[in-house]
Design a protein around this motif. Structure first.
Motif, mmCIF file in Angstrom:
data_model
loop_
_atom_site.group_PDB
_atom_site.id
_atom_site.type_symbol
_atom_site.label_atom_id
_atom_site.label_comp_id
_atom_site.label_asym_id
_atom_site.label_seq_id
_atom_site.Cartn_x
_atom_site.Cartn_y
_atom_site.Cartn_z
ATOM 1 N N UNK A 69 0.792 -1.049 -0.078
ATOM 2 C CA UNK A 69 -0.026 -0.034 -0.079
ATOM 3 C C UNK A 69 0.704 1.054 0.083
ATOM 4 N N UNK A 70 1.901 1.158 0.577
ATOM 5 C CA UNK A 70 2.861 2.517 0.705
ATOM 6 C C UNK A 70 3.219 2.718 -0.552
ATOM 7 N N UNK A 71 3.589 1.777 -1.343
ATOM 8 C CA UNK A 71 4.158 2.007 -2.850
ATOM 9 C C UNK A 71 3.117 2.993 -3.730
ATOM 10 N N UNK A 72 1.768 2.657 -3.472
ATOM 11 C CA UNK A 72 0.664 3.460 -4.158
ATOM 12 C C UNK A 72 0.672 4.805 -3.385
ATOM 13 N N UNK A 73 0.731 5.126 -1.928
ATOM 14 C CA UNK A 73 0.847 6.403 -1.417
ATOM 15 C C UNK A 73 1.692 7.129 -1.862
ATOM 16 N N UNK A 74 3.033 6.497 -2.153
ATOM 17 C CA UNK A 74 4.179 7.207 -2.801
ATOM 18 C C UNK A 74 3.793 7.534 -4.188
ATOM 19 N N UNK A 75 3.297 6.855 -5.131
ATOM 20 C CA UNK A 75 2.893 7.153 -6.399
ATOM 21 C C UNK A 75 2.014 8.431 -6.527
ATOM 22 N N UNK A 76 0.985 8.442 -5.371
ATOM 23 C CA UNK A 76 0.221 9.749 -5.544
ATOM 24 C C UNK A 76 0.913 10.845 -5.221
ATOM 25 N N UNK A 77 2.038 10.864 -4.413
ATOM 26 C CA UNK A 77 2.895 12.043 -4.052
ATOM 27 C C UNK A 77 3.555 12.397 -5.551
ATOM 28 N N UNK A 78 3.954 11.480 -6.354
ATOM 29 C CA UNK A 78 4.636 11.540 -7.386
ATOM 30 C C UNK A 78 3.822 12.239 -8.466
ATOM 31 N N UNK A 79 2.711 11.890 -8.439
ATOM 32 C CA UNK A 79 1.683 12.461 -9.303
ATOM 33 C C UNK A 79 1.479 13.923 -8.952
ATOM 34 N N UNK A 80 1.715 14.140 -7.914
ATOM 35 C CA UNK A 80 1.543 15.794 -7.239
ATOM 36 C C UNK A 80 2.612 16.638 -7.671
ATOM 37 N N UNK A 81 3.869 15.966 -7.624
ATOM 38 C CA UNK A 81 5.120 16.619 -7.924
ATOM 39 C C UNK A 81 5.250 16.700 -9.569
ATOM 40 N N UNK A 82 4.900 15.826 -10.135
ATOM 41 C CA UNK A 82 5.029 15.790 -11.439
ATOM 42 C C UNK A 82 4.017 16.652 -12.392
ATOM 43 N N UNK A 83 2.826 16.649 -12.060
ATOM 44 C CA UNK A 83 1.772 17.379 -12.434
ATOM 45 C C UNK A 83 1.821 18.850 -11.983
ATOM 46 N N UNK A 84 2.274 19.022 -10.899
ATOM 47 C CA UNK A 84 1.907 20.605 -10.236
ATOM 48 C C UNK A 84 0.603 20.601 -9.614
#
Length: 338
Positions: free
Chosen positions: A154-169
């Protein structure tokens, strides 16, 4: 067929926590039906537009967000996660976004890092995606070297959500709304944030305790969005399913990659391996979701253009076998699980 499905769904009928059932063939609903109650306190019935917390069925949307950003050229699936989240420890240097997508990262389960008194139902302090990052920042160990094993994370997908925020603005919930939900007409679907967004036609979770149903709708991890925070209905999931057959959202090549077995699994029933947000078993793509007071499943036979969705707002039973029995009514050669 409806009478046969009604018989299978008899335990969800009446003044009990209920379920919504969808059967699609060639994009058309063969069955679209609600059973039981979305909220026992108000007596609100389940309907096709009732929104259930999807739990881990959310992961296919998180994966799609990453894939959209890859198509935009904003990131690569082979980017190290520390490119986007540099506060992670050096022990995570070899973890890529692809490893996160396929549960091949070896990350320590964030739930095991939480204080014992921070877990359970109705906890005042809920963990969010950023808190998952903070928990993992202090861990300089992994279960295995990235890319060498499988462990559901589950933690991997929580991190992916944060990456979406970083990459998309944009924040994760806004990106999902603007790039997936709105374009597909999924008007009732939301990555729910308490105090920021609302869930229309909401189903509340329930658990059977000492022979009676009680509301158990939130836990300490219910606010984590990337691994399970989306609410949706069978009507909106029909729109999502339709988008998985053509390029209206993702290119043919990207969808094919998402549905490819990237990480073999040897110790789970009815699973050969994992793609991006999907379990794969022969011709079948599927995923389940479990949260406090709710269990769900979506099962797809893409080559036969058949999909079965069962969403529930109760802690038990797990609905995969029930969905397979429903599928067997429409696919006589599909095995109905006992």
């Amino acid at each position: 067929m409806q009478a046969s499905v009604d018989t299978l769904m008899r335990d969800y009928t009446g003044d009990v926590p209920g379920a919504a059932v969808l059967v699609l063939r060639d994009g058309q609903p063969l069955l679209r039906r609600g059973y039981g109650l979305a909220d026992l306190e108000t007596g609100t019935p389940v309907t096709p537009d009732t929104n259930f917390r999807l739990a881990s069925v959310t992961k296919q949307f998180t994966a799609a967000a990453i894939l959209l950003l890859a198509e935009d050229g904003k990131l690569s699936l082979d980017d190290p996660v520390r490119k986007w989240l540099p506060s992670l420890p050096a022990s995570d240097d070899a973890i890529t976004l692809r490893h996160l997508l396929t549960h091949a990262s070896g990350l320590i389960d964030y739930e095991d890092l939480m204080a014992p008194d921070a877990t359970g139902q109705d906890t005042l302090d809920q963990v969010h995606d950023i808190d998952v990052l903070h928990l993992l920042e202090g861990e300089d160990r992994l279960y295995f070297a990235p890319g060498t094993g499988y462990r559901y994370s589950n933690g991997a997908y929580a991190l992916l959500a944060l990456v979406v925020g970083k990459a998309s603005g944009q924040d994760f919930a806004t990106f999902l709304r603007e790039r997936i939900f709105k374009p597909l007409g999924m008007d009732g679907t939301v990555a729910y944030e308490n105090g920021i967004s609302t869930v229309a036609h909401r189903a509340y979770g329930h658990s059977l305790v000492d022979g009676r149903w009680v509301r158990t709708d939130q836990s300490s991890t219910s606010a984590v969005l990337g691994d399970g925070g989306i609410y949706s209905s069978i009507d909106d999931l029909a729109r999502w399913d339709a988008a998985l057959y053509d390029d209206r959202l993702l290119s043919d090549a990207m969808r094919a990659d998402a549905f490819t077995l990237h990480n073999p699994i040897h110790d789970e029933a009815d699973v050969d391996g994992y793609g991006y947000g999907w379990r794969i078993h022969g011709e079948v793509l599927w995923h389940s979701g479990e949260t406090i007071g709710g269990r769900n499943v979506i099962i797809r036979w893409p080559q036969r253009h058949l999909t079965v969705v069962v969403l529930t707002n109760r802690n038990d039973p797990e609905p995969y076998r029930l969905a397979m029995k429903i599928a067997a009514l429409y696919l006589p050669d599909a095995p109905a699980r006992d």
